[in-house]
Motif scaffolding. Structure first.
Motif, PDB file in Angstrom:
ATOM      1  N   LEU A   1      -0.649   7.564   8.082  1.00  0.00           N
ATOM      2  CA  LEU A   1       0.421   6.827   8.744  1.00  0.00           C
ATOM      3  C   LEU A   1       1.088   5.807   7.831  1.00  0.00           C
ATOM      4  O   LEU A   1       2.294   5.565   7.925  1.00  0.00           O
ATOM      5  CB  LEU A   1      -0.114   6.115   9.986  1.00  0.00           C
ATOM      6  CG  LEU A   1      -0.658   6.993  11.114  1.00  0.00           C
ATOM      7  CD1 LEU A   1      -1.262   6.118  12.207  1.00  0.00           C
ATOM      8  CD2 LEU A   1       0.450   7.867  11.689  1.00  0.00           C
ATOM      9  N   PHE A   2       0.303   5.186   6.943  1.00  0.00           N
ATOM     10  CA  PHE A   2       0.821   4.104   6.097  1.00  0.00           C
ATOM     11  C   PHE A   2       0.740   4.500   4.633  1.00  0.00           C
ATOM     12  O   PHE A   2      -0.347   4.606   4.070  1.00  0.00           O
ATOM     13  CB  PHE A   2       0.033   2.818   6.344  1.00  0.00           C
ATOM     14  CG  PHE A   2       0.042   2.371   7.782  1.00  0.00           C
ATOM     15  CD1 PHE A   2       1.149   1.741   8.310  1.00  0.00           C
ATOM     16  CD2 PHE A   2      -1.053   2.598   8.606  1.00  0.00           C
ATOM     17  CE1 PHE A   2       1.170   1.331   9.642  1.00  0.00           C
ATOM     18  CE2 PHE A   2      -1.047   2.202   9.926  1.00  0.00           C
ATOM     19  CZ  PHE A   2       0.073   1.567  10.447  1.00  0.00           C
ATOM     20  N   ARG A   3       1.890   4.706   4.023  1.00  0.00           N
ATOM     21  CA  ARG A   3       1.956   5.132   2.622  1.00  0.00           C
ATOM     22  C   ARG A   3       2.239   3.973   1.665  1.00  0.00           C
ATOM     23  O   ARG A   3       2.223   4.151   0.466  1.00  0.00           O
ATOM     24  CB  ARG A   3       3.044   6.203   2.459  1.00  0.00           C
ATOM     25  CG  ARG A   3       2.834   7.452   3.287  1.00  0.00           C
ATOM     26  CD  ARG A   3       1.520   8.122   2.949  1.00  0.00           C
ATOM     27  NE  ARG A   3       1.290   9.291   3.760  1.00  0.00           N
ATOM     28  CZ  ARG A   3       1.133  10.518   3.268  1.00  0.00           C
ATOM     29  NH1 ARG A   3       1.187  10.715   1.965  1.00  0.00           N
ATOM     30  NH2 ARG A   3       0.911  11.530   4.070  1.00  0.00           N
ATOM     31  N   GLY A   4       2.552   2.825   2.207  1.00  0.00           N
ATOM     32  CA  GLY A   4       2.874   1.672   1.376  1.00  0.00           C
ATOM     33  C   GLY A   4       2.381   0.405   2.029  1.00  0.00           C
ATOM     34  O   GLY A   4       1.360   0.409   2.715  1.00  0.00           O
ATOM     35  N   PRO A   5       3.084  -0.723   1.852  1.00  0.00           N
ATOM     36  CA  PRO A   5       2.684  -1.991   2.474  1.00  0.00           C
ATOM     37  C   PRO A   5       2.564  -1.834   3.987  1.00  0.00           C
ATOM     38  O   PRO A   5       3.340  -1.115   4.611  1.00  0.00           O
ATOM     39  CB  PRO A   5       3.829  -2.941   2.111  1.00  0.00           C
ATOM     40  CG  PRO A   5       4.459  -2.331   0.902  1.00  0.00           C
ATOM     41  CD  PRO A   5       4.321  -0.859   1.065  1.00  0.00           C
TER      42      PRO A   5
ATOM     43  N   HIS B   1      11.160   0.135   1.206  1.00  0.00           N
ATOM     44  CA  HIS B   1      10.492   1.427   1.211  1.00  0.00           C
ATOM     45  C   HIS B   1       9.358   1.426   2.249  1.00  0.00           C
ATOM     46  O   HIS B   1       8.678   0.419   2.444  1.00  0.00           O
ATOM     47  CB  HIS B   1       9.917   1.734  -0.170  1.00  0.00           C
ATOM     48  CG  HIS B   1      10.968   1.947  -1.212  1.00  0.00           C
ATOM     49  ND1 HIS B   1      11.723   3.089  -1.284  1.00  0.00           N
ATOM     50  CD2 HIS B   1      11.399   1.151  -2.221  1.00  0.00           C
ATOM     51  CE1 HIS B   1      12.571   3.002  -2.294  1.00  0.00           C
ATOM     52  NE2 HIS B   1      12.391   1.834  -2.882  1.00  0.00           N
ATOM     53  N   PHE B   2       9.151   2.553   2.894  1.00  0.00           N
ATOM     54  CA  PHE B   2       8.097   2.740   3.887  1.00  0.00           C
ATOM     55  C   PHE B   2       8.305   1.892   5.145  1.00  0.00           C
ATOM     56  O   PHE B   2       7.365   1.618   5.873  1.00  0.00           O
ATOM     57  CB  PHE B   2       6.719   2.434   3.294  1.00  0.00           C
ATOM     58  CG  PHE B   2       6.422   3.187   2.033  1.00  0.00           C
ATOM     59  CD1 PHE B   2       6.152   4.548   2.089  1.00  0.00           C
ATOM     60  CD2 PHE B   2       6.418   2.557   0.805  1.00  0.00           C
ATOM     61  CE1 PHE B   2       5.882   5.261   0.933  1.00  0.00           C
ATOM     62  CE2 PHE B   2       6.148   3.264  -0.361  1.00  0.00           C
ATOM     63  CZ  PHE B   2       5.879   4.624  -0.302  1.00  0.00           C
ATOM     64  N   SER B   3       9.535   1.458   5.393  1.00  0.00           N
ATOM     65  CA  SER B   3       9.791   0.672   6.595  1.00  0.00           C
ATOM     66  C   SER B   3       9.508   1.479   7.863  1.00  0.00           C
ATOM     67  O   SER B   3       9.204   0.908   8.913  1.00  0.00           O
ATOM     68  CB  SER B   3      11.245   0.169   6.610  1.00  0.00           C
ATOM     69  OG  SER B   3      12.155   1.257   6.562  1.00  0.00           O
ATOM     70  N   TRP B   4       9.596   2.803   7.757  1.00  0.00           N
ATOM     71  CA  TRP B   4       9.318   3.648   8.920  1.00  0.00           C
ATOM     72  C   TRP B   4       7.865   3.541   9.370  1.00  0.00           C
ATOM     73  O   TRP B   4       7.533   3.843  10.522  1.00  0.00           O
ATOM     74  CB  TRP B   4       9.650   5.114   8.599  1.00  0.00           C
ATOM     75  CG  TRP B   4       8.930   5.647   7.384  1.00  0.00           C
ATOM     76  CD1 TRP B   4       9.353   5.590   6.086  1.00  0.00           C
ATOM     77  CD2 TRP B   4       7.675   6.309   7.343  1.00  0.00           C
ATOM     78  NE1 TRP B   4       8.436   6.167   5.234  1.00  0.00           N
ATOM     79  CE2 TRP B   4       7.385   6.619   5.983  1.00  0.00           C
ATOM     80  CE3 TRP B   4       6.751   6.667   8.326  1.00  0.00           C
ATOM     81  CZ2 TRP B   4       6.224   7.265   5.590  1.00  0.00           C
ATOM     82  CZ3 TRP B   4       5.596   7.321   7.923  1.00  0.00           C
ATOM     83  CH2 TRP B   4       5.332   7.619   6.576  1.00  0.00           C
TER      84      TRP B   4
END
Length: 324
Positions: A290-294, A314-317
């Motif tokens: 589910l979480f690829r970044g911060p 980035h990765f705001s979704w």
């Protein structure tokens, strides 16, 4: 394209970071190897032992960890205040526990006189070491490299042991921290290596449970603040009892598929973190996907990107998963 680590670390936004390293060559270099018939579980002990040693040397705390058969999870807290409060001599003493240093640094630690021409060099060296002792990249380097050399020596081979650089992600708020810690602590249960947290070898949750039975908290792990108001921002902002209860109940659901009601303590903790109970299982079982970044709310992510000079969030979704 991989991004420099300095573009992912923002102490202004959070001191907490989730790091993960995976092994290479074959699927199981730390557990049972079906190809050779050998068992490499003792290497998991190597990793845990060195992790605890580094925690005592660096100005970095370990909040949670899980040493799996083919990868390592660890949640670290950068303690910049401790690093800044160390005296120059203390910085060198900490550094000398890992590296040899040089004649100048050893003479300074012993209290011997330093020539005026050497003072500027010494100050620059101390500043460099102070910075490295609160640097996640240096922490992971000092963890991964010795393990790789030791494993290669045992295998009588050369080459990579770890799969490239370690991955790291910022945990921007308490909700992200709680979710990621539970995800890490429940790794062995999700992997069907064990049925309960207390049976999960080489994990932080096992150390916490064993210490809790004695009414203590592990000295090598970042402590919980308790139910009282958290006046020490260096402690984890949850109650140890509530957290252990939450992890145990979640582990039971994952292991046996028993979707019973959460206890009052667990429900209150999830409510405090604004996490719907129905969403909790999905978060703790699919966190890595589910979480690829911060990880954090959209507001926290926006501040994080601004402080790092990022033009795009980035990765705001990913933020929707914590808000749903």
């Amino acid at each position: 394209m991989p991004r420099p680590r300095r573009t992912q670390i923002s102490i202004e936004d959070t001191p907490y970071y989730h790091c993960c390293s995976r092994v290479v060559r074959r699927a199981y270099l730390c557990g049972d190897d079906s190809f050779s018939g050998k068992n490499y579980d003792h290497r998991r002990g190597w990793v845990e032992s060195l992790l605890m040693k580094l925690e005592a040397i660096f100005a970095i705390d370990v909040a949670a960890f899980a040493v799996m058969s083919n990868h390592l999870h660890v949640i670290l807290r950068i303690d910049i205040d401790t690093a800044n409060n160390w005296t120059d001599s203390e910085v060198l003493q900490q550094w000398h526990q890992l590296f040899k240093g040089d004649d100048l640094t050893h003479r300074f630690v012993k209290g011997e006189l330093v020539a005026p021409a050497e003072i500027s060099i010494l100050k620059h060296t101390i500043a460099t070491y102070r910075s490295r002792l609160c640097d996640i990249s240096w922490f992971m380097r000092c963890l991964n490299e010795p393990i790789a050399r030791q494993a290669n020596q045992e295998d009588n081979c050369t080459g990579r042991f770890w799969e490239g650089r370690f991955k790291s992600q910022a945990l921007l708020d308490e909700t992200a921290l709680l979710t990621c810690m539970a995800y890490v602590d429940l790794n062995p249960i999700r992997a069907k290596m064990t049925d309960t947290p207390e049976q999960s070898d080489h994990t932080s949750i096992q150390l916490r449970i064993r210490a809790a039975i004695k009414g203590e908290q592990p000295k090598s792990l970042l402590p919980f603040s308790g139910n009282e108001v958290n006046t020490n921002n260096k402690n984890l902002p949850f109650s140890l009892k509530d957290y252990l209860t939450l992890v145990a109940e979640t582990g039971r659901i994952i292991s046996h598929g028993k979707r019973g009601l959460m206890s009052e303590e667990s429900s209150q903790l999830l409510t405090k973190m604004h996490i719907p109970s129905d969403n909790w299982l999905k978060l703790t079982t699919e966190f890595g996907r589910l979480f690829r970044g911060p990880v954090g709310t959209l507001e926290e992510l926006t501040c994080y990107c601004e402080h790092l000079g990022k033009r795009r969030r980035h990765f705001s979704w990913c933020c929707q998963h914590l808000a749903s």
